[in-house]
Design a protein around this motif. Structure first.
Motif, PDB file in Angstrom:
ATOM      1  N   SER A  35       0.860  -1.173   0.000  1.00 20.35           N
ATOM      2  CA  SER A  35       0.000   0.000   0.000  1.00 20.35           C
ATOM      3  C   SER A  35       0.899   1.227   0.000  1.00 20.35           C
ATOM      4  N   VAL A  36       0.416   2.321  -0.579  1.00 25.55           N
ATOM      5  CA  VAL A  36       1.235   3.510  -0.783  1.00 25.55           C
ATOM      6  C   VAL A  36       0.545   4.724  -0.168  1.00 25.55           C
ATOM      7  N   THR A  37       1.328   5.555   0.513  1.00 23.35           N
ATOM      8  CA  THR A  37       0.824   6.829   1.020  1.00 23.35           C
ATOM      9  C   THR A  37       1.571   7.950   0.317  1.00 23.35           C
ATOM     10  N   ILE A  38       0.798   8.813  -0.343  1.00 24.61           N
ATOM     11  CA  ILE A  38       1.366   9.961  -1.048  1.00 24.61           C
ATOM     12  C   ILE A  38       1.175  11.184  -0.162  1.00 24.61           C
ATOM     13  N   ASN A  39       2.289  11.783   0.245  1.00 22.20           N
ATOM     14  CA  ASN A  39       2.248  12.975   1.082  1.00 22.20           C
ATOM     15  C   ASN A  39       2.344  14.218   0.211  1.00 22.20           C
ATOM     16  N   LEU A  40       1.545  15.216   0.537  1.00 21.14           N
ATOM     17  CA  LEU A  40       1.590  16.508  -0.136  1.00 21.14           C
ATOM     18  C   LEU A  40       2.150  17.515   0.859  1.00 21.14           C
ATOM     19  N   MET A  41       3.135  18.271   0.416  1.00 22.15           N
ATOM     20  CA  MET A  41       3.801  19.202   1.311  1.00 22.15           C
ATOM     21  C   MET A  41       3.868  20.588   0.676  1.00 22.15           C
ATOM     22  N   LEU A  42       3.300  21.564   1.355  1.00 24.59           N
ATOM     23  CA  LEU A  42       3.428  22.954   0.933  1.00 24.59           C
ATOM     24  C   LEU A  42       4.794  23.416   1.408  1.00 24.59           C
ATOM     25  N   ILE A  43       5.655  23.842   0.473  1.00 25.40           N
ATOM     26  CA  ILE A  43       7.040  24.140   0.824  1.00 25.40           C
ATOM     27  C   ILE A  43       7.318  25.629   1.018  1.00 25.40           C
ATOM     28  N   LYS A  44       6.389  26.482   0.542  1.00 31.36           N
ATOM     29  CA  LYS A  44       6.527  27.922   0.789  1.00 31.36           C
ATOM     30  C   LYS A  44       5.157  28.573   0.673  1.00 31.36           C
ATOM     31  N   GLU A  45       5.052  29.769   1.220  1.00 32.06           N
ATOM     32  CA  GLU A  45       3.776  30.498   1.235  1.00 32.06           C
ATOM     33  C   GLU A  45       3.287  30.777  -0.184  1.00 32.06           C
ATOM     34  N   ILE A  46       1.981  30.685  -0.370  1.00 32.08           N
ATOM     35  CA  ILE A  46       1.358  30.957  -1.663  1.00 32.08           C
ATOM     36  C   ILE A  46       0.867  32.398  -1.666  1.00 32.08           C
ATOM     37  N   PRO A  47       1.299  33.208  -2.622  1.00 31.82           N
ATOM     38  CA  PRO A  47       0.768  34.573  -2.703  1.00 31.82           C
ATOM     39  C   PRO A  47      -0.758  34.536  -2.910  1.00 31.82           C
ATOM     40  N   GLU A  48      -1.450  35.493  -2.349  1.00 31.66           N
ATOM     41  CA  GLU A  48      -2.921  35.535  -2.382  1.00 31.66           C
ATOM     42  C   GLU A  48      -3.481  35.396  -3.797  1.00 31.66           C
ATOM     43  N   GLU A  49      -2.867  36.033  -4.773  1.00 27.40           N
ATOM     44  CA  GLU A  49      -3.396  36.042  -6.143  1.00 27.40           C
ATOM     45  C   GLU A  49      -2.996  34.805  -6.955  1.00 27.40           C
ATOM     46  N   SER A  51      -2.861  31.069  -8.364  1.00 27.15           N
ATOM     47  CA  SER A  51      -3.776  29.929  -8.495  1.00 27.15           C
ATOM     48  C   SER A  51      -3.046  28.659  -8.931  1.00 27.15           C
ATOM     49  N   ASN A  52      -1.784  28.798  -9.328  1.00 35.50           N
ATOM     50  CA  ASN A  52      -0.991  27.659  -9.775  1.00 35.50           C
ATOM     51  C   ASN A  52      -0.031  27.258  -8.648  1.00 35.50           C
ATOM     52  N   LEU A  53      -0.179  26.036  -8.155  1.00 33.87           N
ATOM     53  CA  LEU A  53       0.631  25.577  -7.028  1.00 33.87           C
ATOM     54  C   LEU A  53       1.976  24.977  -7.408  1.00 33.87           C
ATOM     55  N   ASN A  54       2.289  24.867  -8.680  1.00 37.39           N
ATOM     56  CA  ASN A  54       3.470  24.119  -9.116  1.00 37.39           C
ATOM     57  C   ASN A  54       4.748  24.447  -8.361  1.00 37.39           C
ATOM     58  N   ASP A  55       4.999  25.715  -8.067  1.00 36.18           N
ATOM     59  CA  ASP A  55       6.233  26.102  -7.392  1.00 36.18           C
ATOM     60  C   ASP A  55       6.127  26.091  -5.867  1.00 36.18           C
ATOM     61  N   PHE A  56       4.987  25.664  -5.349  1.00 29.92           N
ATOM     62  CA  PHE A  56       4.747  25.764  -3.910  1.00 29.92           C
ATOM     63  C   PHE A  56       4.500  24.422  -3.233  1.00 29.92           C
ATOM     64  N   ILE A  57       4.346  23.365  -4.017  1.00 25.17           N
ATOM     65  CA  ILE A  57       3.957  22.076  -3.453  1.00 25.17           C
ATOM     66  C   ILE A  57       4.885  20.975  -3.943  1.00 25.17           C
ATOM     67  N   GLN A  58       5.057  19.982  -3.094  1.00 25.64           N
ATOM     68  CA  GLN A  58       5.843  18.804  -3.471  1.00 25.64           C
ATOM     69  C   GLN A  58       5.114  17.550  -3.009  1.00 25.64           C
ATOM     70  N   PHE A  59       5.184  16.507  -3.845  1.00 30.21           N
ATOM     71  CA  PHE A  59       4.642  15.200  -3.527  1.00 30.21           C
ATOM     72  C   PHE A  59       5.805  14.284  -3.169  1.00 30.21           C
ATOM     73  N   TYR A  60       5.593  13.365  -2.248  1.00 27.95           N
ATOM     74  CA  TYR A  60       6.545  12.277  -2.052  1.00 27.95           C
ATOM     75  C   TYR A  60       5.808  11.074  -1.484  1.00 27.95           C
ATOM     76  N   VAL A  61       6.360   9.904  -1.769  1.00 28.54           N
ATOM     77  CA  VAL A  61       5.770   8.667  -1.273  1.00 28.54           C
ATOM     78  C   VAL A  61       6.416   8.361   0.069  1.00 28.54           C
ATOM     79  N   GLU A  62       5.577   8.149   1.075  1.00 23.13           N
ATOM     80  CA  GLU A  62       6.055   7.871   2.421  1.00 23.13           C
ATOM     81  C   GLU A  62       6.981   6.653   2.415  1.00 23.13           C
TER      82      GLU A  62
END
Length: 163
Positions: A35-49, A51-62
């Motif tokens: 079984s696999v657990t995919i963790n989502l991690m916000l790595i830096k603050e998202i500016p209010e305006e 809408s694209n999370l690409n530079d702010f989020i990272q996925f990794y498998v536990e």
């Protein structure tokens, strides 16, 4: 004379490489069914305006040492296994809690639905699904992952690979 020595050296080097490769085959790597657990991690603050999370989020498998490339979470592919479970959750290291809202199968030509329907997680902030049986090794599912961070919704489109 120097050219002759250089040519002789290169020839012997190439000959040695050739002999070292004879009969050598890379061992087949068999992934362990789990079984696999995919963790989502916000790595830096998202500016209010934003809408694209690409530079702010990272996925990794536990339990594994690799994760998505910063800026390219849509290229993240997770190996999943027949009859096992896949869970998506907020990583403990995330700077804000990420609520996993839903997993949406993308209706694309050739896309294979790898997951059974229905969330089986007991936690309302996570999604857990069972992987179907009897699919073809290497089948890929493109899906959308709807998440919420600080009451704002986002969608990311990673992939699953069936094993």
């Amino acid at each position: 004379m120097k050219k002759y020595l250089l040519i002789s050296f290169v020839f012997l080097l190439l000959l040695g490489c050739e002999k070292g490769q004879q009969g050598t085959v890379a061992p087949e790597v068999k992934l362990k069914s789990k079984s696999v657990t995919i963790n989502l991690m916000l790595i830096k603050e998202i500016p209010e305006e934003e809408s694209n999370l690409n530079d702010f989020i990272q996925f990794y498998v536990e339990g594994e040492s690799v994760g998505s490339i910063i800026g390219k979470p849509n290229e993240f592919t997770t190996a999943v296994f027949a009859g096992k479970k896949v869970k998506w959750k907020s990583a403990k290291e995330s700077i804000h809690k990420i609520k996993i809202k839903t997993i949406i199968f993308k209706d694309l030509p050739g896309n294979i639905n790898i997951l059974e329907s229905g969330n089986i997680s007991q936690d309302p902030n996570e999604v857990e699904r069972k992987v179907k049986n009897n699919l073809k090794e290497g089948d890929i599912e493109f899906y959308s992952l709807e998440i919420e961070i600080d009451q704002k919704k986002y969608i990311i489109d990673p992939k699953l690979e069936y094993h």
